[in-house]
Motif scaffolding. Structure first.
Motif, PDB file in Angstrom:
ATOM      1  N   LEU A  63       0.815  -1.227   0.000  1.00 11.19           N
ATOM      2  CA  LEU A  63       0.000   0.000   0.000  1.00 11.19           C
ATOM      3  C   LEU A  63       0.843   1.269   0.000  1.00 11.19           C
ATOM      4  O   LEU A  63       0.324   2.356  -0.239  1.00 11.19           O
ATOM      5  CB  LEU A  63      -0.921   0.023   1.224  1.00 11.19           C
ATOM      6  N   GLU A  65       2.831   2.425  -2.057  1.00 17.28           N
ATOM      7  CA  GLU A  65       2.909   3.075  -3.370  1.00 17.28           C
ATOM      8  C   GLU A  65       1.552   3.580  -3.856  1.00 17.28           C
ATOM      9  O   GLU A  65       1.464   4.206  -4.899  1.00 17.28           O
ATOM     10  CB  GLU A  65       3.481   2.087  -4.403  1.00 17.28           C
ATOM     11  N   ASP A  66       0.482   3.277  -3.093  1.00 18.89           N
ATOM     12  CA  ASP A  66      -0.878   3.637  -3.505  1.00 18.89           C
ATOM     13  C   ASP A  66      -1.530   4.496  -2.414  1.00 18.89           C
ATOM     14  O   ASP A  66      -2.292   4.009  -1.587  1.00 18.89           O
ATOM     15  CB  ASP A  66      -1.683   2.355  -3.751  1.00 18.89           C
ATOM     16  N   LYS A  67      -1.210   5.775  -2.452  1.00 14.61           N
ATOM     17  CA  LYS A  67      -1.645   6.696  -1.408  1.00 14.61           C
ATOM     18  C   LYS A  67      -3.171   6.736  -1.261  1.00 14.61           C
ATOM     19  O   LYS A  67      -3.692   6.731  -0.143  1.00 14.61           O
ATOM     20  CB  LYS A  67      -1.115   8.099  -1.695  1.00 14.61           C
ATOM     21  N   ASP A  68      -3.899   6.776  -2.360  1.00 12.83           N
ATOM     22  CA  ASP A  68      -5.352   6.867  -2.304  1.00 12.83           C
ATOM     23  C   ASP A  68      -5.967   5.652  -1.600  1.00 12.83           C
ATOM     24  O   ASP A  68      -6.828   5.793  -0.735  1.00 12.83           O
ATOM     25  CB  ASP A  68      -5.956   7.020  -3.703  1.00 12.83           C
ATOM     26  N   SER A  69      -5.523   4.473  -1.983  1.00 13.26           N
ATOM     27  CA  SER A  69      -6.032   3.250  -1.347  1.00 13.26           C
ATOM     28  C   SER A  69      -5.670   3.223   0.132  1.00 13.26           C
ATOM     29  O   SER A  69      -6.488   2.843   0.973  1.00 13.26           O
ATOM     30  CB  SER A  69      -5.481   2.009  -2.033  1.00 13.26           C
TER      31      SER A  69
END
Length: 106
Positions: A63, A65-69
């Motif tokens: 997670l 690398e996936d700030k929104d998630s």
């Protein structure tokens, strides 16, 4: 509402002292309780104590690398664990109120 209760026999200082004592005891007990919530199939996990203090946070490396998630899962997880703690506090408050039924009774 106050049928059967002689209000003149109630010592408010004693009652307030007991309320403070019970509140301190509840706070100590809550510090020992642990509530945990998971989101995203366990990719985010938050643990708080009964005083709503965060004591642990786990985030799956994928997670990062996936700030929104990550934000969505954190919000979901935090809301769930806070709800657990709030429900516990309500239950404890109701139990405390049950202890006041005998004050000033004839």
């Amino acid at each position: 509402m106050f049928d059967g209760i002689d209000l003149s026999k109630i010592d408010l200082n004693q009652v307030m002292g007991q309320v403070q004592e019970m509140a301190e005891k509840a706070k100590e007990e809550n510090a020992q309780k642990l509530f945990t919530a998971k989101a995203g199939g366990g990719m985010v996990e938050i643990s708080i104590n009964g005083n709503s203090e965060v004591v642990d946070l786990k985030i799956d490396d994928s997670l990062l690398e996936d700030k929104d998630s990550l934000q969505i899962l954190l919000i979901s997880c935090m809301n769930d664990v806070i709800k657990q703690s709030d429900e516990n506090k309500k239950m404890m408050a109701m139990n405390m109120m049950g202890g006041f039924g005998s004050f000033g009774q004839k």
